[in-house]
Design an enzyme around this catalytic site. Sequence first.
Site, short mmCIF file in Angstrom:
data_model
loop_
_atom_site.label_atom_id
_atom_site.label_comp_id
_atom_site.label_asym_id
_atom_site.label_seq_id
_atom_site.Cartn_x
_atom_site.Cartn_y
_atom_site.Cartn_z
CD GLU A 71 8.78 -48.12 -31.98
OE1 GLU A 71 8.36 -49.26 -31.70
OE2 GLU A 71 9.75 -47.91 -32.73
NE ARG A 103 11.68 -49.88 -30.61
CZ ARG A 103 12.47 -50.97 -30.59
NH1 ARG A 103 13.39 -51.12 -29.63
NH2 ARG A 103 12.37 -51.87 -31.52
CB SER A 136 7.06 -50.64 -34.90
OG SER A 136 7.90 -51.65 -35.37
C1 LIG Z 1 10.92 -48.39 -42.19
C2 LIG Z 1 11.24 -48.04 -40.77
C3 LIG Z 1 11.82 -48.98 -39.94
C4 LIG Z 1 12.14 -48.66 -38.60
N1 LIG Z 1 12.72 -49.63 -37.83
C5 LIG Z 1 13.05 -49.36 -36.55
C6 LIG Z 1 13.67 -50.34 -35.71
O1 LIG Z 1 13.95 -51.46 -36.16
N2 LIG Z 1 13.96 -50.02 -34.43
C7 LIG Z 1 13.70 -48.79 -33.92
O2 LIG Z 1 14.00 -48.57 -32.73
N3 LIG Z 1 13.12 -47.82 -34.67
C8 LIG Z 1 12.79 -48.07 -35.97
N4 LIG Z 1 12.19 -47.11 -36.75
C9 LIG Z 1 11.89 -45.80 -36.15
C10 LIG Z 1 12.95 -44.70 -36.46
O3 LIG Z 1 13.80 -45.11 -37.47
C11 LIG Z 1 13.78 -44.39 -35.21
O4 LIG Z 1 12.94 -44.00 -34.15
C12 LIG Z 1 14.80 -43.29 -35.48
O5 LIG Z 1 15.70 -43.17 -34.40
C13 LIG Z 1 14.12 -41.94 -35.74
O6 LIG Z 1 15.11 -41.04 -36.14
P1 LIG Z 1 14.75 -39.69 -36.90
O7 LIG Z 1 16.01 -38.90 -36.96
O8 LIG Z 1 14.10 -39.99 -38.21
O9 LIG Z 1 13.71 -39.06 -35.86
P2 LIG Z 1 12.58 -37.97 -36.10
O10 LIG Z 1 11.37 -38.65 -36.64
O11 LIG Z 1 13.10 -36.82 -36.86
O12 LIG Z 1 12.31 -37.52 -34.59
C14 LIG Z 1 11.77 -38.41 -33.63
C15 LIG Z 1 11.63 -37.70 -32.28
O13 LIG Z 1 12.91 -37.33 -31.77
C16 LIG Z 1 13.02 -35.91 -31.60
N5 LIG Z 1 14.38 -35.54 -32.07
C17 LIG Z 1 14.87 -35.65 -33.33
N6 LIG Z 1 16.17 -35.30 -33.36
C18 LIG Z 1 16.51 -34.95 -32.10
C19 LIG Z 1 17.71 -34.49 -31.48
N7 LIG Z 1 18.86 -34.30 -32.17
N8 LIG Z 1 17.69 -34.20 -30.16
C20 LIG Z 1 16.56 -34.38 -29.42
N9 LIG Z 1 15.39 -34.81 -29.94
C21 LIG Z 1 15.36 -35.11 -31.27
C22 LIG Z 1 11.93 -35.32 -32.48
O14 LIG Z 1 11.50 -34.06 -31.99
C23 LIG Z 1 10.83 -36.38 -32.38
O15 LIG Z 1 10.10 -36.22 -31.18
C24 LIG Z 1 11.87 -47.38 -38.09
C25 LIG Z 1 11.29 -46.42 -38.94
C26 LIG Z 1 10.99 -46.72 -40.25
C27 LIG Z 1 10.39 -45.68 -41.15
#
Ligand SMILES: Cc1cc2nc3c(=O)[nH]c(=O)nc-3n(C[C@H](O)[C@H](O)[C@H](O)COP(=O)(O)OP(=O)(O)OC[C@H]3O[C@@H](n4cnc5c(N)ncnc54)[C@H](O)[C@@H]3O)c2cc1C
Length: 339
Positions: free
Chosen positions: A335, A165, A239
Site C-alpha cells: 500500500e 486504496r 499498513s
Molecule cells: C500510523 C499510520 C496510520 C495510517 N492509517 C491509515 C488508514 O487508516 N487508512 C488509510 O487509507 N491510510 C492510512 N495511512 C496511510 C497515510 O496516512 C495515507 O495514505 C495518507 O493519505 C498519506 O498522506 P501524506 O500526505 O502523508 O502522503 P505522502 O506520503 O506525502 O505521499 C503519498 C503519495 O502521494 C503523492 N502525493 C502527495 N501529495 C500529493 C498531492 N498534493 N498531489 C498529488 N500527489 C501527491 C506522493 O508523491 C506519494 O506518491 C496511515 C499511515 C500511518 C503512518
Amino acid sequence: MEKSVSTNVSLKPYNSFGVEANAHYFFEAKTMDDLLWIVHDDHFKLPKLILGGGSNVLLTKDFEGLVLKISFKEKWIEKSNEDHTLVSVMGGEVWHTFVQWTIQNGLGGLENLSLIPGNVGTTPVQNIGAYGVEIKDTFHHLEALNVETGEFEIFRKEECDFGYRHSIFKTKGKGKYIITRVFFQLTNRNHQLNTSYGAINKELETIGKEASIQSISEAVINIRSSKLPNPAVIGNGGSFFKNPVVANSQFLALKEEFPEMVGYPSGSEQTKLAAGWMIEKAGWKNYRKGDAGVYEKQALVLVNHGNATGKEVLDLSIAIRKSVNETFGVILEPEINIL
Ligand SMILES: Cc1cc2nc3c(=O)[nH]c(=O)nc-3n(C[C@H](O)[C@H](O)[C@H](O)COP(=O)(O)OP(=O)(O)OC[C@H]3O[C@@H](n4cnc5c(N)ncnc54)[C@H](O)[C@@H]3O)c2cc1C
C-alpha cells in the site's frame, strides 16, 4: 522573502518511517504563490517527488531530483443549504486538523477517518479509508495542477476512478498532477453515522456515549491510539500491504486448510482477506532484524525501531511477501509508495 530551492536536504524529518535519505533539491510550497513560483523555476524540469506528510512513502535511496513539499493551508465553507455543506480545503492542510474542524462546525461524514496521518491533498490519491468509510463517500471534486501543461484541472468524483486504496492518481495520473484543493460535501443534519465496525460500538460503550459525529471521532481516536504505533514515537507508514482481494472459491479453499482464516465480502464474487492475519499466521508478528521490524500489536505495520534504512524495511517486506505467498498462495501488494 526571496524564494529559493535548497540543496542536499535530509528527508528524515519529512517521512513517518523516519528513515534517512537526501533530496538533491528541496522546496516547500507554503502558499499557492510558492507553488506558482516553483512551476516556473528551472528545477521544476527535473524528476519530481511531490511530498505531503510523508506518511505513505518508504524512501530507499536519495532522491536525485526535486522534492516538492506541499504545505499550503486554508479551509472554508463554499456553500450551505439546510442539509448539506460544501467545504473547500487546500492540499497542504493536515488531514486530522481538517477533520476536527469539520466536527467542530457540526458537519458529518469524516468522523470515522479521524487521526489518519498526512495531508488533505493526498487523501484522494489512495482514497483513504478506515472503519467502513472512504473519502470517496463525501468527496465532491478536486482541483489539480497538471505539471506537464501548467494548467489547473477539475476532477469530479466519477473521473477519479476511486476504488479500494485506489484512484486515477495511482495509474494514468501518477506523477502528472499536484492536487491543490479538495471539496467535500458534508451533512448538516441527519448524519449517516457508521458504526458498522464492532470496535466502534464497543468503544462508545466504554466511554459511555451515544453515537454522534463527535463521539464516533473520539472512539476512533481512542481505538487507533491503542492499536497503531504513533510515528512520532516509532517510525512506520501504517499498513504496509493492501488487503488482497481473491475469488470466493479461493477463499473457500483457503478456509478448508485454515479454518480461522479472516475474510470480508467484496462485491458478490470476491473476498477481501486480512493481510495482517496472514502475516501473523506466517510467524512474522513482532519479528525484528536490526532496527527493521513488524509491529507487536499489528503485523500489517512494519516499523523502524530507530536507525533502520529504507532498504532494510524494503528487504523485510520482500521476505514477508515471499513467506505469505509460500504459505497461502496469495500475493501481497504494497500500500506504501516505495521510492
Ligand atoms: C500510523 C499510520 C496510520 C495510517 N492509517 C491509515 C488508514 O487508516 N487508512 C488509510 O487509507 N491510510 C492510512 N495511512 C496511510 C497515510 O496516512 C495515507 O495514505 C495518507 O493519505 C498519506 O498522506 P501524506 O500526505 O502523508 O502522503 P505522502 O506520503 O506525502 O505521499 C503519498 C503519495 O502521494 C503523492 N502525493 C502527495 N501529495 C500529493 C498531492 N498534493 N498531489 C498529488 N500527489 C501527491 C506522493 O508523491 C506519494 O506518491 C496511515 C499511515 C500511518 C503512518
